[in-house]
Design a protein around this motif. Structure first.
Motif, short mmCIF file in Angstrom:
data_model
loop_
_atom_site.label_atom_id
_atom_site.label_comp_id
_atom_site.label_asym_id
_atom_site.label_seq_id
_atom_site.Cartn_x
_atom_site.Cartn_y
_atom_site.Cartn_z
N ALA A 1 5.92 18.48 22.21
CA ALA A 1 4.98 18.58 23.77
C ALA A 1 3.76 18.29 22.97
O ALA A 1 3.75 19.78 21.75
N LYS B 1 -0.45 21.01 23.30
CA LYS B 1 -1.02 21.56 24.17
C LYS B 1 -2.79 21.62 23.91
O LYS B 1 -2.83 21.66 22.44
N TRP C 1 -0.97 20.13 28.78
CA TRP C 1 0.38 19.28 27.30
C TRP C 1 0.62 17.84 27.88
O TRP C 1 0.66 17.24 28.85
N LEU D 1 3.22 15.22 26.72
CA LEU D 1 5.00 14.89 26.44
C LEU D 1 5.42 13.77 26.15
O LEU D 1 5.32 12.65 26.98
N ASP E 1 3.61 25.32 31.12
CA ASP E 1 4.67 24.93 30.18
C ASP E 1 6.19 24.25 30.12
O ASP E 1 6.13 24.54 31.19
N TRP F 1 11.87 21.16 24.91
CA TRP F 1 11.03 20.48 24.13
C TRP F 1 10.76 21.63 22.60
O TRP F 1 10.46 22.56 22.15
N GLN F 2 10.01 20.13 21.75
CA GLN F 2 8.96 21.01 20.87
C GLN F 2 7.96 21.19 20.76
O GLN F 2 7.32 20.12 20.72
N ARG F 3 7.64 22.20 20.49
CA ARG F 3 6.22 22.37 21.43
C ARG F 3 4.58 23.03 20.01
O ARG F 3 5.50 24.04 19.06
N GLU F 4 3.46 22.30 20.08
CA GLU F 4 2.58 22.68 19.85
C GLU F 4 1.32 22.83 19.79
O GLU F 4 0.80 22.08 20.92
N ASP F 5 0.83 24.52 20.13
CA ASP F 5 -0.30 24.90 21.12
C ASP F 5 -0.75 24.61 20.57
O ASP F 5 -1.87 25.29 19.28
#
Length: 456
Positions: free
Chosen positions: A32, A34, A61, A63, A76, A81-85
């Motif tokens: 994900a 953002k 986001w 996805l 969120d 999820w592997q999240r990158e903000d």
């Protein structure tokens, strides 16, 4: 005229930040990202600043599952999820460069000549080196990493006349998971020793490359005619026969770039109505044909392009640098001709799509027109994908497409940041970004959900 000369005529960043081929060959299961998502749902109207085709979703986001986009949401997505903000950054589809020469990184920013002299003086000597497999492999890797470091994730590329140069590009693109369209150049006259083929050997080479690479992974073959003067009528007929035999093949060539070139074509092909007609007569114009430049075409030519479905790859930086002329973009749109944008390195002076689009704005301004940021960015993303019949794969953020995605800083440096702070609306902000940014703004490039470039 000798066979090795033309008649007298009337910046890549380092790839040191590109991820190695061995890094992360598979996309994360669930990724994900953002940021401020910008893409297009349709073609924007010419000169319309407030356009419903623009889709802007700030702070959302994106996805991605197994390398494909599956949705966009404001909330969120959670711990699964592997999240990158990247809040406060711009997220765009990866750019598509529809006309660029891989070996010409070696001659970018060469001084002082128009097209035909420039080819003899700089281009052909550089291209001759690519008959060496080691040079071809190193050059292909350097070129593709440079594209990724400029936010370009797919391209239509010229190698050289040597079969090995096309092989090297195909293999390097496959290793990076990139969408690449290329094919060995066809050139059997009016070129120096070491850069000419012949009709029969060229046909055998094309057929072999098609059999082994066309439609393998994200690769596709383009029947690649350098331009009409460097192919005999027999070679042009062979190229047309290849296209008719397999309608899934692409075709790439140059057309009507320079007035001296147009005059030369008229002398070589007196039976043809125009430069474009040379290609139409042998079956090279079809929905997967990409013709670079098209500056010196007339109304009849534009009608032919619309009838056949062929597109023009507009190369504004190259046209300005070589003094070739000013492309009439609105006239082509009015005729129903698809127009994409291209760097045309090394005639163009940068692999940066933003720099190319900034020059595109200047070209249209010199013709009394105003190109919006929307028209420019659409032509480098969804518009290019649609013209190449690849819109189900890339160019936008609709679910199901492969996640060819780039993340950008809105501003780099105090001047650009000050301009952003004063922008009054979205178009003004995006236009300032398009005009003031370049590869230094790039944070990361993803190809099918795999990070292939990250800024140090």
């Amino acid at each position: 005229m000798t066979s090795s000369s033309f008649p007298a005529s009337a910046s890549s960043s380092s790839a040191s930040s590109a991820l190695s081929r061995s890094a992360a060959s598979a996309a994360p299961a669930r990724l994900a990202l953002k940021g401020d998502l910008l893409d297009f749902t349709a073609a924007p109207a010419w000169a319309r600043v407030d356009d419903p085709a623009v889709r802007f979703r700030p702070g959302h986001w994106l996805l991605i599952e197994q390398g494909r986009i599956v949705g966009v949401q404001a909330d969120d997505p959670g711990e699964g999820w592997q999240r990158e903000d990247h809040s406060g950054r711009l997220i765009l589809p990866g750019f598509v460069d529809t006309h660029v020469h891989s070996p010409q990184l070696d001659v970018i920013a060469s001084y002082g000549t128009e097209l035909l002299d420039w080819l003899n003086t700089y281009t052909f000597p550089a291209e001759r080196r690519y008959q060496d497999p080691d040079v071809a492999q190193e050059g292909a890797a350097r070129f593709l990493d440079a594209l990724l470091a400029h936010g370009t994730t797919a391209a239509v590329v010229y190698p050289t006349v040597h079969k090995v140069s096309a092989e090297a590009l195909f293999e390097a693109a496959a290793a990076r998971g990139m969408r690449l369209i290329t094919g060995k150049i066809l050139m059997d006259r009016h070129a120096p020793d070491g850069l000419r083929d012949d009709v029969h050997q060229a046909e055998r080479d094309c057929l072999d490359l098609i059999a082994r690479h066309h439609r393998r992974e994200r690769l596709a073959y383009a029947v690649t005619v350098r331009f009409a003067p460097t192919s005999t009528p027999e070679q042009l007929a062979m190229a047309g026969a290849l296209c008719r035999a397999d309608p899934t093949l692409y075709m790439q060539t140059h057309v009507a770039e320079n007035r001296s070139e147009v005059d030369w074509v008229a002398r070589l092909f007196p039976e043809a109505r125009s430069y474009l007609d040379v290609y139409d007569r042998v079956g090279l114009l079809h929905p997967r044909a990409v013709l670079a430049h098209g500056i010196w075409l007339d109304e009849t030519d534009r009608a032919v392009l619309a009838r056949t479905g062929a597109q023009i790859a507009h190369c504004p930086s190259s046209n300005l640098f070589l003094g070739s002329g000013l492309f009439d973009w609105p006239a082509h749109l009015a005729a129903g001709v698809a127009v994409s944008v291209a760097s045309d390195v090394g005639g163009g002076t940068s692999l940066s799509t933003q720099r190319t689009l900034s020059d595109g704005y200047k070209v249209q301004a010199l013709k009394g027109q105003r190109m919006t940021a929307w028209c420019g960015l659409h032509a480098a993303t969804r518009g290019a994908a649609e013209a190449l019949d690849l819109s189900s794969e890339l160019g936008h953020f609709d679910p199901g497409t492969l996640a060819d995605v780039c993340i950008w800083d809105w501003a780099s440096g105090p001047v650009a940041q000050g301009r952003m702070d004063l922008a009054r609306d979205l178009h003004e902000r995006v236009f300032a970004w398009m005009t003031l940014s370049d590869e230094r703004n790039l944070v990361a490039s993803y190809v099918a959900g795999v990070a292939r470039f990250r800024r140090d």
